[in-house]
Design a protein around this motif. Structure first.
Motif, PDB file in Angstrom:
ATOM      1  N   GLY A 136      14.577   4.626   8.846  1.00 42.64           N
ATOM      2  CA  GLY A 136      16.038   4.692   8.186  1.00 42.64           C
ATOM      3  C   GLY A 136      15.814   4.522   6.660  1.00 42.64           C
ATOM      4  O   GLY A 136      15.232   3.247   6.280  1.00 42.64           O
ATOM      5  N   ILE A 137      16.375   5.374   5.874  1.00 41.69           N
ATOM      6  CA  ILE A 137      16.473   5.242   4.538  1.00 41.69           C
ATOM      7  C   ILE A 137      17.778   5.320   3.716  1.00 41.69           C
ATOM      8  O   ILE A 137      18.536   6.186   4.396  1.00 41.69           O
ATOM      9  N   GLY A 138      17.964   4.336   3.075  1.00 44.00           N
ATOM     10  CA  GLY A 138      19.211   4.190   2.566  1.00 44.00           C
ATOM     11  C   GLY A 138      19.053   4.225   0.967  1.00 44.00           C
ATOM     12  O   GLY A 138      18.139   3.653   0.042  1.00 44.00           O
ATOM     13  N   ARG A 171      16.650  -3.727 -10.072  1.00 50.05           N
ATOM     14  CA  ARG A 171      17.358  -3.714  -8.985  1.00 50.05           C
ATOM     15  C   ARG A 171      17.585  -2.837  -8.032  1.00 50.05           C
ATOM     16  O   ARG A 171      16.745  -1.719  -8.168  1.00 50.05           O
ATOM     17  N   LYS A 172      17.952  -2.972  -6.700  1.00 55.59           N
ATOM     18  CA  LYS A 172      17.569  -2.142  -5.399  1.00 55.59           C
ATOM     19  C   LYS A 172      18.480  -0.893  -5.472  1.00 55.59           C
ATOM     20  O   LYS A 172      19.586  -0.948  -5.697  1.00 55.59           O
ATOM     21  N   VAL A 173      17.589   0.057  -5.559  1.00 52.30           N
ATOM     22  CA  VAL A 173      18.308   1.578  -5.350  1.00 52.30           C
ATOM     23  C   VAL A 173      18.125   2.067  -3.885  1.00 52.30           C
ATOM     24  O   VAL A 173      19.041   2.832  -3.623  1.00 52.30           O
ATOM     25  N   ALA A 174      16.932   1.471  -3.297  1.00 56.38           N
ATOM     26  CA  ALA A 174      16.848   2.014  -1.666  1.00 56.38           C
ATOM     27  C   ALA A 174      16.128   1.201  -0.982  1.00 56.38           C
ATOM     28  O   ALA A 174      15.319   0.120  -1.763  1.00 56.38           O
ATOM     29  N   GLY A 175      16.406   1.272   0.243  1.00 55.05           N
ATOM     30  CA  GLY A 175      15.717   0.371   1.156  1.00 55.05           C
ATOM     31  C   GLY A 175      15.285   1.245   2.673  1.00 55.05           C
ATOM     32  O   GLY A 175      15.835   2.321   2.686  1.00 55.05           O
ATOM     33  N   ILE A 176      14.203   0.750   3.312  1.00 53.48           N
ATOM     34  CA  ILE A 176      13.731   1.346   4.169  1.00 53.48           C
ATOM     35  C   ILE A 176      13.833   0.423   5.526  1.00 53.48           C
ATOM     36  O   ILE A 176      13.378  -0.741   5.356  1.00 53.48           O
ATOM     37  N   GLY A 197      26.151  -0.039   8.537  1.00 55.94           N
ATOM     38  CA  GLY A 197      24.656   0.356   8.139  1.00 55.94           C
ATOM     39  C   GLY A 197      23.775  -0.999   8.188  1.00 55.94           C
ATOM     40  O   GLY A 197      24.468  -2.160   7.884  1.00 55.94           O
ATOM     41  N   ARG A 198      22.459  -0.881   8.732  1.00 58.79           N
ATOM     42  CA  ARG A 198      21.986  -2.062   8.773  1.00 58.79           C
ATOM     43  C   ARG A 198      20.732  -2.212   7.941  1.00 58.79           C
ATOM     44  O   ARG A 198      20.173  -1.256   7.500  1.00 58.79           O
ATOM     45  N   GLY A 199      20.488  -3.397   7.403  1.00 63.49           N
ATOM     46  CA  GLY A 199      19.214  -3.635   6.401  1.00 63.49           C
ATOM     47  C   GLY A 199      18.382  -4.466   7.278  1.00 63.49           C
ATOM     48  O   GLY A 199      18.609  -4.621   8.363  1.00 63.49           O
ATOM     49  N   ARG A 200      17.101  -4.932   6.431  1.00 64.82           N
ATOM     50  CA  ARG A 200      16.280  -5.781   6.920  1.00 64.82           C
ATOM     51  C   ARG A 200      16.928  -6.923   7.238  1.00 64.82           C
ATOM     52  O   ARG A 200      17.727  -7.431   6.682  1.00 64.82           O
ATOM     53  N   MET A 201      16.281  -7.922   8.153  1.00 69.12           N
ATOM     54  CA  MET A 201      16.607  -9.284   8.642  1.00 69.12           C
ATOM     55  C   MET A 201      17.899  -9.493   8.662  1.00 69.12           C
ATOM     56  O   MET A 201      18.384 -10.322   8.419  1.00 69.12           O
ATOM     57  N   ALA A 214      23.563  -6.353   6.145  1.00 66.08           N
ATOM     58  CA  ALA A 214      24.277  -5.199   6.124  1.00 66.08           C
ATOM     59  C   ALA A 214      23.784  -4.137   5.112  1.00 66.08           C
ATOM     60  O   ALA A 214      23.268  -4.463   4.064  1.00 66.08           O
ATOM     61  N   TRP A 215      23.829  -2.960   5.313  1.00 67.59           N
ATOM     62  CA  TRP A 215      23.567  -1.886   4.169  1.00 67.59           C
ATOM     63  C   TRP A 215      24.910  -1.297   4.000  1.00 67.59           C
ATOM     64  O   TRP A 215      25.604  -0.615   4.425  1.00 67.59           O
ATOM     65  N   PHE A 216      25.439  -1.334   2.472  1.00 66.74           N
ATOM     66  CA  PHE A 216      26.634  -1.114   1.919  1.00 66.74           C
ATOM     67  C   PHE A 216      26.487   0.551   2.242  1.00 66.74           C
ATOM     68  O   PHE A 216      25.764   1.120   1.572  1.00 66.74           O
ATOM     69  N   GLU A 275      28.038   4.502  13.219  1.00 64.40           N
ATOM     70  CA  GLU A 275      27.807   3.028  13.014  1.00 64.40           C
ATOM     71  C   GLU A 275      26.590   3.092  12.065  1.00 64.40           C
ATOM     72  O   GLU A 275      26.480   2.191  11.214  1.00 64.40           O
ATOM     73  N   SER A 276      25.347   3.469  12.727  1.00 63.46           N
ATOM     74  CA  SER A 276      24.039   3.373  11.684  1.00 63.46           C
ATOM     75  C   SER A 276      23.286   4.733  12.198  1.00 63.46           C
ATOM     76  O   SER A 276      23.223   4.980  13.573  1.00 63.46           O
ATOM     77  N   THR A 277      22.722   5.322  11.270  1.00 65.03           N
ATOM     78  CA  THR A 277      22.045   6.429  11.676  1.00 65.03           C
ATOM     79  C   THR A 277      20.692   6.173  12.518  1.00 65.03           C
ATOM     80  O   THR A 277      20.420   6.693  13.548  1.00 65.03           O
ATOM     81  N   ASN A 278      20.386   4.870  12.349  1.00 58.12           N
ATOM     82  CA  ASN A 278      19.021   4.493  13.079  1.00 58.12           C
ATOM     83  C   ASN A 278      19.489   4.280  14.608  1.00 58.12           C
ATOM     84  O   ASN A 278      18.853   4.613  15.350  1.00 58.12           O
ATOM     85  N   ARG A 279      20.475   3.601  14.908  1.00 59.40           N
ATOM     86  CA  ARG A 279      20.991   3.291  15.997  1.00 59.40           C
ATOM     87  C   ARG A 279      21.258   4.609  16.788  1.00 59.40           C
ATOM     88  O   ARG A 279      20.993   4.849  18.103  1.00 59.40           O
ATOM     89  N   CYS A 316      28.692   8.644   5.858  1.00 58.46           N
ATOM     90  CA  CYS A 316      29.105   7.070   5.976  1.00 58.46           C
ATOM     91  C   CYS A 316      28.593   6.245   7.022  1.00 58.46           C
ATOM     92  O   CYS A 316      28.668   7.088   7.919  1.00 58.46           O
ATOM     93  N   GLN A 317      28.135   5.124   6.765  1.00 60.66           N
ATOM     94  CA  GLN A 317      28.031   4.309   7.971  1.00 60.66           C
ATOM     95  C   GLN A 317      28.965   3.279   8.084  1.00 60.66           C
ATOM     96  O   GLN A 317      29.368   2.554   7.057  1.00 60.66           O
ATOM     97  N   THR A 318      29.542   2.672   9.256  1.00 62.98           N
ATOM     98  CA  THR A 318      30.533   1.769   9.506  1.00 62.98           C
ATOM     99  C   THR A 318      29.631   0.460   9.687  1.00 62.98           C
ATOM    100  O   THR A 318      30.369  -0.582   9.388  1.00 62.98           O
TER     101      THR A 318
END
Ligand code: BTN
Length: 339
Positions: free
Chosen positions: A218-220, A196-201, A128-132, A135-137, A100-104, A124-126
């Motif tokens: 967590g890095i995507g 444009r955004k290529v990665a997020g933490i 995936g979480r982003g900030r705030m 969702a992280w695609f 579901e999420s590597t962080n979780r 793959c993540q079902t």
């Protein structure tokens, strides 16, 4: 053998792959492999069969032997571990085809006392979480989604500065690996490519009031996903490396390089905090000297970005020579104002 098996260099398939890779496109005789591994030809045949099942193309020619033709572009231990140069990060590498999420997932392992340096990477993540709460695609087979377990002996308020340092680690690797990319950092930790955004933490932590038990970084990273696979609203704001460099990128190589740089940055951050990184952070910052608005929970502020503090706050110069340090929030650059 399952691809999600924990990386284990004592597994015979690690040794078989190593022998095939050392032959650099040449043949390795079944007899040589049997001798090195002290196993029968039937056992070797079974291991080759398992490797083919994972996507390795291996030819077998009577009286010549086995030859590795292609390897899958997958960030699992069989591919990543031989490339690792880090001392600790990724030495315990857990690969999951789906989570579901590597962080979780790593949060749960951390609660069970897993050591610092453990890394979880998923195909793959079902969820995936982003900030705030975003969702992280996270589609399969294309990108990197991974989380690092760190146990720094710091207070909780130091953690945002670690997230900034990790963003810098990502930019450094992309800058070193691919020439002439138009990279940038957008506070707090978006990595941009051509704007444009290529990665997020995303950093999660488990802590008491005055002591951090662990940080999950967590890095995507959008590696090979084609822009055509992105939802239309994401297409305007997100990009993948492949879109720009126009060639398929090796996920195992990129992951090994990222783990090494994250480790360098983490070691230095532990000794000196964010201070030694500030100049470099401001150099990469797409916000430096820009006129911005920041949406705070109850109001909006507008000002010129003057820099980043050693605690990781964004410094705004407001009208009337006032200064404000922003600890969290979404920053929007006002159009028409250039450095
Ligand atoms: C952001 O920019 O909003 C942060 C995105 C972080 C995404 C990564 S992917 C691996 C790890 N697992 C998650 O659920 N999120 C982070």
């Amino acid at each position: 053998m399952l691809p999600h098996a924990r990386a284990n260099p004592h597994n015979p398939v690690f040794t078989i792959l190593q022998l095939l890779r050392q032959a650099a496109g040449g043949d390795v005789s079944g007899q040589d492999i049997c001798r090195q591994l002290h196993v029968s030809r039937t056992a070797i045949w079974k291991h080759m069969h398992a490797l083919r099942g994972l996507g390795y193309e291996i030819s077998a020619v009577p009286h010549r032997g086995y030859r590795l033709l292609t390897s899958p572009n997958a960030p699992w231990g069989l591919e990543v571990v031989p490339l690792l140069q880090s001392r600790s990060l990724g030495r315990d590498l857990i690969y999951l085809p789906e989570v579901e999420s590597t962080n979780r997932f790593l949060e749960r392992l951390a609660e069970d006392g897993r050591p610092e340096g453990t890394v979880v990477v998923a195909d793959c993540q079902t969820q995936g979480r982003g900030r705030m709460g975003r969702a992280w695609f996270s589609p399969p087979g294309q990108n990197l989604y991974f989380s690092l377990l760190l146990r720094p002996g710091v207070q909780p308020q130091a953690v945002p500065s670690l997230a900034l340092a990790m963003g810098l680690a990502v930019v450094r690797v992309l800058h070193k690996s691919f020439a002439k990319l138009d990279l940038g950092l957008k506070w707090p930790n978006d990595v941009l490519l051509g704007g444009r955004k290529v990665a997020g933490i995303l950093c999660d932590m488990q802590s008491e009031i005055d002591r951090v038990r662990c940080v999950i970084v967590g890095i995507g990273l959008n590696v090979n996903v084609p822009s055509t696979a992105l939802a239309p609203d994401l297409r305007r704001t997100a990009v993948s490396l492949r879109d720009v460099v126009a060639q398929e990128i090796s996920r195992p190589q990129l992951l090994a390089a990222l783990l090494l740089e994250c480790e360098h940055v983490y070691d230095r951050w532990q000794k000196h905090g964010l201070q030694p990184f500030l100049h470099e952070l401001e150099t990469w910052s797409v916000l430096q000297n820009r006129e911005v608005t920041v949406a705070l929970p109850e109001r909006q502020v507008r000002g010129r970005v003057a820099g980043i503090t050693a605690t990781g706050a964004l410094v705004l110069e407001l009208p009337g020579h006032r200064r404000q340090e922003i600890l969290s929030g979404d920053v929007h650059v006002l159009p028409g104002w250039k450095r």
